[in-house]
Write a protein that holds these residues in place. Structure first.
Motif: not given
Length: 233
Positions: A36-53
């Motif tokens: 995750p620390d290799e990702i430095d720029h995003l405009n949105g983070i889409l999450v389909s559901h809460g499960h940890s995977d």
């Protein structure tokens, strides 16, 4: 447009107007190609559901990049409580973001919020969802974790899908046969399989899936290894 696979159900999509990531399960994912620390720029983070995977590193990424977590109301409120920025939506609704249009679809699955991966301390996180995306004039569908449902035909009838990202791992989600049936309902040009081979319980022969898909549907299968991408002109 560049659609890059990061393992399991995680895709990073770069369009003309921005970059998003879907279900960013990177830490603890044995198939992930990046941290995750290799990702430095995003405009949105889409999450389909809460499960940890699927929620994965979404909260950390939101805190670091300032990008909102986009998903159903209940899950986004829990993410906000954990310090993330969020944009709440719900199934059937749509919103035009700077990177493109997002519409939430139903998904036949469960959803809980497990803070810090604590499986003994969880909260209901609203229903699971899928995502219909219109980016650079093209329609994409990320089904999230789901079983087969008949309204996939309506999704395909109303939206000329360029790409569908569908789970094939079975046990928790659709298996190969159900994903092929779903493809015939959705009628996308291309299908990218996901949610397989991360763990032994969802082990699948993805080459077999591609061959069956192309024999039993009018769609082309695209197998992406983690780190590989598909470019749409």
């Amino acid at each position: 447009m560049d659609i890059r696979f990061h393992g399991h159900s995680c895709f990073e999509i770069q369009g003309n107007e921005g970059r998003i990531i879907i279900d960013p399960f990177l830490t603890g994912n044995p198939t992930a190609d990046i941290r995750p620390d290799e990702i430095d720029h995003l405009n949105g983070i889409l999450v389909s559901h809460g499960h940890s995977d699927h929620l994965g590193d979404a909260i950390e990424l939101s805190k670091r990049t300032g990008a909102p977590i986009i998903g159903v109301y209940e899950l986004t409120k829990l993410c906000e409580r954990a310090g993330a920025k969020a944009h709440a939506m719900h199934i059937g609704g749509k919103f035009a973001f700077n990177f493109g249009l997002v519409r939430l679809t139903q998904a036949l699955h469960g959803s809980v919020f497990e803070p810090n991966g604590n499986k003994n301390n969880f909260e209901y996180a609203g229903p699971a969802c899928g995502f219909l995306l219109q980016i650079d004039g093209k329609w994409l569908y990320h089904s999230g974790d789901t079983g087969l449902f008949g309204d996939m035909e309506l999704i395909g009838r109303r939206h000329p899908l360029e790409v569908a990202m569908l789970p094939i791992g079975d046990n928790f989600v659709m298996g190969q046969e159900e994903a092929i049936y779903a493809t015939n309902l959705l009628r996308p040009k291309l299908v990218i399989p996901m949610h397989y081979n991360t763990f032994s319980i969802i082990k699948q022969d993805v080459s077999e899936f591609k061959a069956l898909l192309e024999r039993k549907s009018g769609s082309q299968g695209v197998i992406l290894k983690p780190g590989e991408s598909l470019t749409l002109e």
